[in-house]
Design a protein around this motif. Sequence first.
Motif, PDB file in Angstrom:
ATOM      1  N   PHE A 212       0.771  -1.188  -0.069  1.00 18.90           N
ATOM      2  CA  PHE A 212      -0.011   0.002  -0.030  1.00 18.90           C
ATOM      3  C   PHE A 212       0.960   1.345  -0.039  1.00 18.90           C
TER       4      PHE A 212
ATOM      5  N   ILE B  64       1.833   1.840  -3.458  1.00 19.99           N
ATOM      6  CA  ILE B  64       0.762   2.548  -4.089  1.00 19.99           C
ATOM      7  C   ILE B  64       0.607   4.083  -4.014  1.00 19.99           C
ATOM      8  N   GLU B  65       0.856   4.530  -2.653  1.00 17.37           N
ATOM      9  CA  GLU B  65       0.838   5.878  -2.504  1.00 17.37           C
ATOM     10  C   GLU B  65       1.964   6.759  -3.040  1.00 17.37           C
TER      11      GLU B  65
ATOM     12  N   LYS C 266       3.497   5.836  -5.824  1.00 21.03           N
ATOM     13  CA  LYS C 266       3.075   6.184  -6.978  1.00 21.03           C
ATOM     14  C   LYS C 266       2.092   7.408  -7.404  1.00 21.03           C
ATOM     15  N   LEU C 267       1.164   7.211  -6.376  1.00 20.98           N
ATOM     16  CA  LEU C 267      -0.004   8.129  -6.838  1.00 20.98           C
ATOM     17  C   LEU C 267      -0.144   9.501  -6.053  1.00 20.98           C
ATOM     18  N   PHE C 268       0.784   9.616  -5.009  1.00 23.23           N
ATOM     19  CA  PHE C 268       0.963  10.898  -4.374  1.00 23.23           C
ATOM     20  C   PHE C 268       2.354  11.215  -4.119  1.00 23.23           C
TER      21      PHE C 268
ATOM     22  N   TYR D 220      -2.185  17.115   0.339  1.00 22.73           N
ATOM     23  CA  TYR D 220      -2.885  17.067  -1.095  1.00 22.73           C
ATOM     24  C   TYR D 220      -3.331  18.438  -1.528  1.00 22.73           C
TER      25      TYR D 220
ATOM     26  N   HIS E 186      -5.803  19.849   1.194  1.00 21.91           N
ATOM     27  CA  HIS E 186      -6.006  18.720   2.155  1.00 21.91           C
ATOM     28  C   HIS E 186      -4.944  18.204   2.516  1.00 21.91           C
TER      29      HIS E 186
ATOM     30  N   ASN F  83      -3.251  15.362   4.848  1.00 25.22           N
ATOM     31  CA  ASN F  83      -3.511  14.124   5.530  1.00 25.22           C
ATOM     32  C   ASN F  83      -2.339  13.655   6.205  1.00 25.22           C
TER      33      ASN F  83
ATOM     34  N   ARG G 105     -11.765  11.835  -4.696  1.00 22.89           N
ATOM     35  CA  ARG G 105     -10.346  12.009  -4.315  1.00 22.89           C
ATOM     36  C   ARG G 105     -10.002  11.870  -2.557  1.00 22.89           C
TER      37      ARG G 105
ATOM     38  N   ARG H  19      -8.595  10.078   0.231  1.00 24.52           N
ATOM     39  CA  ARG H  19      -7.715   9.333   0.259  1.00 24.52           C
ATOM     40  C   ARG H  19      -7.855   8.169   1.343  1.00 24.52           C
ATOM     41  N   ALA H  20      -8.815   8.871   2.467  1.00 24.91           N
ATOM     42  CA  ALA H  20      -8.996   7.834   3.472  1.00 24.91           C
ATOM     43  C   ALA H  20      -9.915   6.709   3.250  1.00 24.91           C
TER      44      ALA H  20
ATOM     45  N   PHE I 195      -9.882   5.735   0.023  1.00 26.90           N
ATOM     46  CA  PHE I 195      -8.809   4.765  -0.785  1.00 26.90           C
ATOM     47  C   PHE I 195      -8.308   3.687  -0.070  1.00 26.90           C
ATOM     48  N   ALA I 196      -7.875   3.968   0.967  1.00 28.97           N
ATOM     49  CA  ALA I 196      -6.921   3.328   2.177  1.00 28.97           C
ATOM     50  C   ALA I 196      -8.193   2.263   2.523  1.00 28.97           C
TER      51      ALA I 196
ATOM     52  N   VAL J 205      -3.745   1.898  -8.574  1.00 26.44           N
ATOM     53  CA  VAL J 205      -3.372   3.257  -9.112  1.00 26.44           C
ATOM     54  C   VAL J 205      -4.471   3.303 -10.330  1.00 26.44           C
TER      55      VAL J 205
ATOM     56  N   TRP K  59      -7.673   4.182  -8.399  1.00 32.18           N
ATOM     57  CA  TRP K  59      -7.759   5.692  -8.046  1.00 32.18           C
ATOM     58  C   TRP K  59      -8.153   6.264  -9.179  1.00 32.18           C
ATOM     59  N   GLN K  60      -7.517   6.165 -10.406  1.00 34.17           N
ATOM     60  CA  GLN K  60      -7.640   7.171 -11.656  1.00 34.17           C
ATOM     61  C   GLN K  60      -9.060   6.773 -12.168  1.00 34.17           C
TER      62      GLN K  60
END
Lengths: 243, 180
Positions: A72, A75-76, A78-80, A116, A136, A138, B17, B19-20, B22-23, B56, B59-60
């Motif tokens: 995980f 993944i984060e 890569k995305l963020f 973000y 935001h 986090n 969007r 993120r919480a 998403f987790a 990914v 998410w997209q």
Amino acid sequence: MSRPDQSEGDRSRDQLLAGEYVLGVLSEADRRRVEERMLRDRPFAAMVANWSDNLSGFNGDYGDEVPPPQVFGKIEVKLFPVRSFGRELSAAGAWWNSLLLWRGLTFASLAALITYVSLQSGWIGAAPPSKTLVAHMNGDGATSVGLMARYDTANGRLKVLPVAASADAARSLQLWLVPDGGQPPVSLGILPQTGEGSVDIPADLRPRLRNGVTFAVSVEPFGGSPTGQPTGPVIASGKAQDI
Amino acid sequence: MATDRDIAVLIGRVALRDRAAFAQLYSHVAPKLFSVCLRILKDRGEAEDALQDVFVKIWQRADRFAATGTSPVGWLVAVARYHSIDVLRARRPSADPLDEDWQIEDPSADPERDAVLTGEGKRIDRCMEELDSDRAAAVRSAYVEGLTYQELAERHSVPINTMRTWLRRSLLKLRECLDR
């Protein structure tokens, strides 16, 4: 070759192609052709959706396999990519290196925070009447600080809502604007410890709040940094970006 | 245990969007999707990489889920399956299907039905029972493991063209049964 892009091809052939696509037996090239065709041929896309729905009955054959815990995090990353803030800022000046040290020494329990930041599209441009920039920030762990910041271009006011502040009362959270191009950070003010508050952005700084700049929050002695530059650990950071 | 509705709500929040969310979505469905990647790729390292790329994509593309009308877990599994199959095909290119096998008699002929989604796919089991067992097994392993015609042919010890005909006839029979 099956010519999957022939839109007036006969129906059974299309049904087969749609079914083969969902089954997964097509070659890579044919898979791409089918996907391109789905974008412009709605009846064909409906056939694919129908097969997908029908064959999803086989999904029960898949069990559960817990992935390794680090997946995980990858993944984060890569995305963020703001997670790589440290690397980005290391080029910005030596102050960051001392912050890294500080972070290790003083606030080790704080998880790395991610910011973000999203700019409402159209925010950049010729004198927008009233646009809002929302950030935001986090945290990952229970001990982190979550912040919601909203910047209104009309009145130059940055509202900050700490979502779950756990900051030490004897310290202050200070918000910084980190310009791109390696210039030193500029203080945007002290954040409220609890409850909603706002930071008035000085008029001369307002033009600098735009796409590509970085926001950062550091922990400082109560009342703010004595030096005018960040002295404590950076607990939140992120780049403003258009989405 | 998260319900379909919980998962759908989480996908909706991911589209916004969150993120919480998403987790949370990850914690609910990653084991299932990792199982999909592993079953198709048969290599833990590749499956881990694939799982990253799958999330990914989730998410997209979360904003596209609402338009699909499918079950949320079905949509997520489809993202994982298609990605894993793409990785597999890029690794082991399969021959393009041949043209001559396309002329297969179609037992169904109702164009109106194609646009109608039929629900959860429960009927697939009943319709699979109408196929010969070896053909049903080929259809199922093609889907679940992402096997190519060549691999299916080897597994069932038949020529590749025979396997193609098996699968295509089976698909048409299934279509006819599912639309019945």
